[in-house]
Write a protein that holds these residues in place. Structure first.
Motif, PDB file in Angstrom:
ATOM      1  N   CYS A  19      -2.208   8.277 -10.984  1.00  0.00           N
ATOM      2  CA  CYS A  19      -2.232   8.437  -9.521  1.00  0.00           C
ATOM      3  C   CYS A  19      -1.219   7.514  -8.865  1.00  0.00           C
ATOM      4  CB  CYS A  19      -3.636   8.121  -9.008  1.00  0.00           C
ATOM      5  SG  CYS A  19      -3.748   8.115  -7.205  1.00  0.00           S
ATOM      6  N   ARG A  23      -2.145  10.745  -1.782  1.00  0.00           N
ATOM      7  CA  ARG A  23      -3.248  10.990  -0.844  1.00  0.00           C
ATOM      8  C   ARG A  23      -3.429  12.456  -0.454  1.00  0.00           C
ATOM      9  NH1 ARG A  23      -5.524   6.458   0.922  1.00  0.00           N
ATOM     10  NH2 ARG A  23      -6.433   7.482   2.720  1.00  0.00           N
ATOM     11  N   CYS A  25      -5.308  14.431  -1.940  1.00  0.00           N
ATOM     12  CA  CYS A  25      -6.732  14.707  -2.115  1.00  0.00           C
ATOM     13  C   CYS A  25      -7.545  14.267  -0.899  1.00  0.00           C
ATOM     14  CB  CYS A  25      -7.244  14.029  -3.387  1.00  0.00           C
ATOM     15  SG  CYS A  25      -6.855  12.273  -3.500  1.00  0.00           S
ATOM     16  N   CYS A  58      -2.643  18.003  -6.063  1.00  0.00           N
ATOM     17  CA  CYS A  58      -2.389  16.656  -6.596  1.00  0.00           C
ATOM     18  C   CYS A  58      -1.050  16.679  -7.338  1.00  0.00           C
ATOM     19  CB  CYS A  58      -3.515  16.220  -7.531  1.00  0.00           C
ATOM     20  SG  CYS A  58      -3.178  14.650  -8.381  1.00  0.00           S
TER      21      CYS A  58
HETATM   22  S1  SF4 Z   1      -3.630  13.661  -4.709  1.00  0.00           S
HETATM   23 FE1  SF4 Z   1      -3.485  12.947  -6.817  1.00  0.00          FE
HETATM   24  S2  SF4 Z   1      -1.821  11.438  -6.796  1.00  0.00           S
HETATM   25 FE2  SF4 Z   1      -2.478  11.764  -4.690  1.00  0.00          FE
HETATM   26  S3  SF4 Z   1      -3.986  10.175  -4.259  1.00  0.00           S
HETATM   27 FE3  SF4 Z   1      -5.094  11.998  -4.915  1.00  0.00          FE
HETATM   28  S4  SF4 Z   1      -5.322  11.741  -7.105  1.00  0.00           S
HETATM   29 FE4  SF4 Z   1      -3.718  10.334  -6.469  1.00  0.00          FE
END
Ligand code: SF4
Length: 154
Positions: A19, A23, A25, A58
């Protein structure tokens, strides 16, 4: 850090080492994903379709999602394994030994008729998560477990 979050229908894999906090998610589905909450993923708070769509955005691959197919995956720490159950029927397992250097996964297997449903991945994640929660090193001589462990560079 590896975590497995499940509800009756879906399973979410979380690998924090991948990760980079884009953000997607938490903005896409703040009901289910909230870094300020513990646990930060709560699948009871949002529709599965919204969660699924959000996980697909993601960019890092830190979050992955699949269907549970009605299969339960649970730890049996006293037997050094996680198991997969179709009702009462044992249909898969991930076994590890305890060594001075930590837990070593030496076998992961799913009955042939249940292959292709992502059950092995859930089994391995369950053991990795348990090891991490216990502060124990985890490694794998089983090729499948080693592959899952190497995905995040751990
Ligand atoms: S979308 Fe994926 S990379 Fe982005 S904060 Fe969430 S888990 Fe992390």
């Amino acid at each position: 850090m590896h975590r497995l979050y499940e509800n009756d229908d879906i399973a979410i894999f979380w690998d924090s080492s991948k990760c980079f906090h884009a953000r997607k998610c938490v903005t896409g589905c703040p009901e289910a994903f909230d870094f300020a909450r513990r646990p930060w993923v709560d699948l009871s708070r949002a529709e599965n379709a919204k969660v699924w769509k959000t996980v697909e955005t993601c960019p890092s691959g830190a979050l992955q999602i699949q269907y549970r197919h009605g299969i339960d995956v649970v730890m049996e720490t006293e037997k050094h394994r996680s198991i997969a159950l179709d009702g009462e029927k044992l249909i898969g397992e991930c076994e590890y030994s305890e060594t001075p250097d930590g837990w070593v996964i030496y076998h992961t297997g799913v009955r042939p008729e249940y292959e292709g449903k992502g059950i092995a991945r859930r089994l391995v994640y369950k053991v990795i998560e348990a090891a991490e929660r216990n502060g124990v090193q985890i490694s794998g001589t089983c090729s499948y477990a080693a592959k899952v462990l190497s995905e995040g560079g751990s």
